[in-house]
Design an enzyme around this catalytic site. Structure first.
Site, PDB file in Angstrom:
ATOM      1  N   GLU A 120       0.852  -1.200   0.000  1.00 15.64           N
ATOM      2  CA  GLU A 120       0.000   0.000   0.000  1.00 15.64           C
ATOM      3  C   GLU A 120       0.882   1.243   0.000  1.00 15.64           C
ATOM      4  O   GLU A 120       2.107   1.134   0.145  1.00 15.64           O
ATOM      5  CB  GLU A 120      -0.944  -0.008   1.216  1.00 15.64           C
ATOM      6  CG  GLU A 120      -2.022  -1.082   1.098  1.00 15.64           C
ATOM      7  CD  GLU A 120      -2.987  -1.117   2.260  1.00 15.64           C
ATOM      8  OE1 GLU A 120      -2.852  -0.315   3.196  1.00 15.64           O
ATOM      9  OE2 GLU A 120      -3.880  -1.980   2.232  1.00 15.64           O
ATOM     10  N   HIS A 240      -8.635   9.768   2.328  1.00 18.36           N
ATOM     11  CA  HIS A 240      -8.223   8.641   1.485  1.00 18.36           C
ATOM     12  C   HIS A 240      -8.379   9.091   0.039  1.00 18.36           C
ATOM     13  O   HIS A 240      -9.413   9.636  -0.338  1.00 18.36           O
ATOM     14  CB  HIS A 240      -9.093   7.415   1.766  1.00 18.36           C
ATOM     15  CG  HIS A 240      -8.502   6.144   1.234  1.00 18.36           C
ATOM     16  ND1 HIS A 240      -8.373   5.884  -0.109  1.00 18.36           N
ATOM     17  CD2 HIS A 240      -7.996   5.064   1.863  1.00 18.36           C
ATOM     18  CE1 HIS A 240      -7.816   4.692  -0.271  1.00 18.36           C
ATOM     19  NE2 HIS A 240      -7.569   4.178   0.911  1.00 18.36           N
ATOM     20  N   ARG A 382      -0.914   9.164   8.682  1.00 18.68           N
ATOM     21  CA  ARG A 382      -0.802   7.732   9.021  1.00 18.68           C
ATOM     22  C   ARG A 382      -0.351   6.907   7.815  1.00 18.68           C
ATOM     23  O   ARG A 382      -0.876   7.069   6.707  1.00 18.68           O
ATOM     24  CB  ARG A 382      -2.165   7.226   9.492  1.00 18.68           C
ATOM     25  CG  ARG A 382      -2.216   5.763   9.811  1.00 18.68           C
ATOM     26  CD  ARG A 382      -3.603   5.388  10.224  1.00 18.68           C
ATOM     27  NE  ARG A 382      -4.541   5.545   9.130  1.00 18.68           N
ATOM     28  CZ  ARG A 382      -4.983   4.555   8.374  1.00 18.68           C
ATOM     29  NH1 ARG A 382      -4.576   3.327   8.597  1.00 18.68           N
ATOM     30  NH2 ARG A 382      -5.840   4.790   7.415  1.00 18.68           N
TER      31      ARG A 382
HETATM   32  C1  SIN Z   1      -7.323   0.826   2.327  1.00 20.50           C
HETATM   33  O1  SIN Z   1      -7.635  -0.342   2.151  1.00 20.50           O
HETATM   34  O2  SIN Z   1      -6.918   1.565   1.444  1.00 20.50           O
HETATM   35  C2  SIN Z   1      -7.467   1.381   3.707  1.00 20.50           C
HETATM   36  C3  SIN Z   1      -6.374   0.883   4.564  1.00 20.50           C
HETATM   37  C4  SIN Z   1      -6.099   1.855   5.660  1.00 20.50           C
HETATM   38  O3  SIN Z   1      -6.736   2.906   5.734  1.00 20.50           O
HETATM   39  O4  SIN Z   1      -5.181   1.602   6.447  1.00 20.50           O
END
Ligand code: SIN
Length: 541
Positions: A120, A240, A382
């Site tokens: 990620e 996000h 974060r």
């Molecule tokens: C996501 O799946 O993008 C969210 C994961 C997160 O916010 O840590």
């Protein structure tokens, strides 16, 4: 039942039923009866909606140092290094204990031993332990099953906490429990407990657009603020980058893991606009990507950007992201083939109630863990999938502390809500006030901020906080009114902290202060008679 008389007694009271509350309850139950109050059904939590996973160092090519470095880099100079190190080191043990409890995580094809580690934004290695795109649901159901079997734990659903029961400063600030509203009967009550855990989640509903479930109304932050606790870095709200943009898709997240598998962001002309802006391109840390989407849509006059997942392909997309696939298909979008329209949306509160590494707040007997808590791990932004890790580690540690029965006479319980029947148009007015708070936060406390916008936000939120507080004191309690009282106070704290931070750092962008202060400082906010007071303190570690 009046909120003035004790209706329930237990050793430990837990407010909220996500990963933090359930993990804590299972551990604290060794000391005696635990009562969990949760405001909707027991699985209505942000945990249950988490798609991505849990970051943990498990690959031979990874190390604790790398995970710490990635966390500090994402946190833009505002993480507490000692806390980050302590939390990161617990990752592998946490995965083992969740597996022992029955959680199933995805394995690499044909390899029963090796976990499939996802990638990620901001991570330099593959380290996201996941259950495809239903990781939170897997963890939540595993913990709920363990809680259901535990003889010492009781869960009361549809019970909304109203206020913490805390003595005034002169008699020593100690928590004795909390008052609540039973939303099914309309009765209020009071729980007496030796230890109280706040694990009520975040504040996404303070904003008009959010990836969070409806429960995320900043209840814990607001209750703790009213009880005199300090709140840290409340201006640091993570947006996000990829929330589905569709008129009928209420707050649906497209996991960052989709970009981890190769999807890229394009503008409506098809250009990969993150190229060259950051070495990690579309997988840069969230603050960078969300800001660039905002800039790109404003530059072009578009409403959204596109997530191009065609490199993943339909078959692999469906297999790796079954929940996202199914949801996209309801809107006629084929994952792994069609471009997905996305926009940034409020996702995670990096600030919260100030606690130590054992979850202790400044009020004796009161603990916090999960999104509501501020440990210093997330700094100014974060790192993805660090939150389930932080929540579990803190809850485990707090749950190991032996409850100390409170000595001396109990202080008066929290003031009960009013008794007046609602005015004929109260529902309509509350709806408008909810909309007003959420729009104000989006427009004046969003991705880009300025003194002028924050002044407007603070003035108007202060007025909304007073109005909803006055109505709460006179009117029969309802969840809408209670939550409005909480979101307007939380919004006010957030905007006041954002106004005090005269720099741009991580998630906090000030057009009037574009530079980053060379001295990293945490904002600490407190609510008193005179309003919200914010001090900026140099980072300790
Ligand atoms: C996501 O799946 O993008 C969210 C994961 C997160 O916010 O840590």
């Amino acid at each position: 039942m009046s909120a003035h008389s004790v209706t329930h007694r237990c050793t430990t009271l837990v407010l909220g039923s996500g990963v933090a509350g359930l993990t804590y309850a299972l551990r604290a139950a060794q000391f005696g009866p635990v009562l969990i109050l949760t405001k909707k059904s027991r699985s209505d939590s942000s945990t249950n909606r988490a798609q991505g996973g849990l970051a943990a160092v498990l690959s031979p090519t990874d190390s604790f140092d790398l995970h710490v470095a990635d966390t500090l880099e994402a946190g833009a100079g505002l993480c507490r290094r000692d806390v980050v190190e302590a939390v990161v080191r617990e990752g592998p043990a946490l995965i083992r204990s969740l597996t022992e409890l029955g959680a199933t995580f995805a394995h690499r094809d044909g390899d029963s031993e090796g976990l499939d580690l996802g990638l990620e934004g901001g991570h330099s290695r593959r380290r996201i332990v996941h259950s495809k795109d239903r990781t939170g649901q897997e963890i939540e159901s595993t913990l709920l099953a363990a809680v259901a079997k535990h003889p010492e734990i009781t869960v009361l659903e549809q019970h909304l906490a109203l206020d913490l029961w805390v003595g005034a400063a002169e008699v020593g600030r100690r928590c004795y429990g909390a008052s609540f509203l039973d939303q099914e009967t309309g009765a209020t009550g009071l729980v007496r407990a030796d230890h109280t855990m706040l694990s009520t989640g975040g504040c996404g509903k303070v904003y008009r657009y959010t990836t969070n479930p409806d429960i995320a109304t900043a209840d814990g932050v607001a209750m703790a603020a009213r009880a005199g606790c300090s709140l840290g870095n409340m201006e640091m709200v993570q947006f996000h980058p990829t929330c589905l943009h569709h008129s009928e898709a209420k707050s649906f997240l497209i996991s960052e893991a989709v970009r981890g598998e190769g999807a890229v962001l394009r503008n409506l002309a098809g250009d990969e606009f993150m190229e060259g802006l950051h070495p990690l391109g579309s997988l840069a840390p969230r603050d960078v990507v969300a800001r660039e989407i905002d800039r790109e849509t404003k530059r072009r006059g578009d409403k959204f950007v596109l997530l191009d997942a065609s490199s993943i392909g339909e078959k692999r997309f469906r297999e790796r992201f079954p929940a996202i696939s199914a949801r996209l298909e309801t809107f006629g979008i084929v994952g792994g083939r069609d471009p997905i329209p996305v926009v940034p949306a409020a996702h995670y509160m990096c600030g919260g109630v100030v606690v130590d590494l054992d979850g202790r707040t400044e009020v004796e007997g009161l603990f916090a863990s999960g999104e509501v808590a501020f440990t210093g791990v997330h700094g100014a932004n974060r790192l993805a999938s660090n939150s389930l890790l932080e929540a579990s580690v803190l809850a485990e540690r707090a749950g190991g502390i032996t409850p100390q029965p409170a000595e001396g006479p109990e202080p008066p319980p929290p003031p009960p809500p009013g008794t007046d029947p609602p005015l004929p148009d109260q529902g309509v007015i509350l709806d408008h006030e909810w909309d007003a708070v959420r729009s104000l936060m989006l427009n004046y406390m969003g991705l880009v901020r300025s003194r002028g916008r924050l002044d407007r936000a603070v003035t108007r939120l202060a007025e909304m906080k007073e109005w909803s507080g006055d109505l709460y004191r006179t009117s029969q309690p309802s969840s809408d009114l209670t939550e409005l009282r909480n979101i307007s106070l939380a919004g006010l704290i957030m905007a006041t902290a954002a106004r005090a931070r005269e720099e741009s750092r991580g998630l906090h962008t000030r057009v009037d202060f574009p530079e980053t202060d060379p001295v990293p400082r945490e904002s600490w906010s407190r609510v008193g008679e005179g309003g919200v007071e914010v001090t900026l303190r140099p980072l300790e570690s």
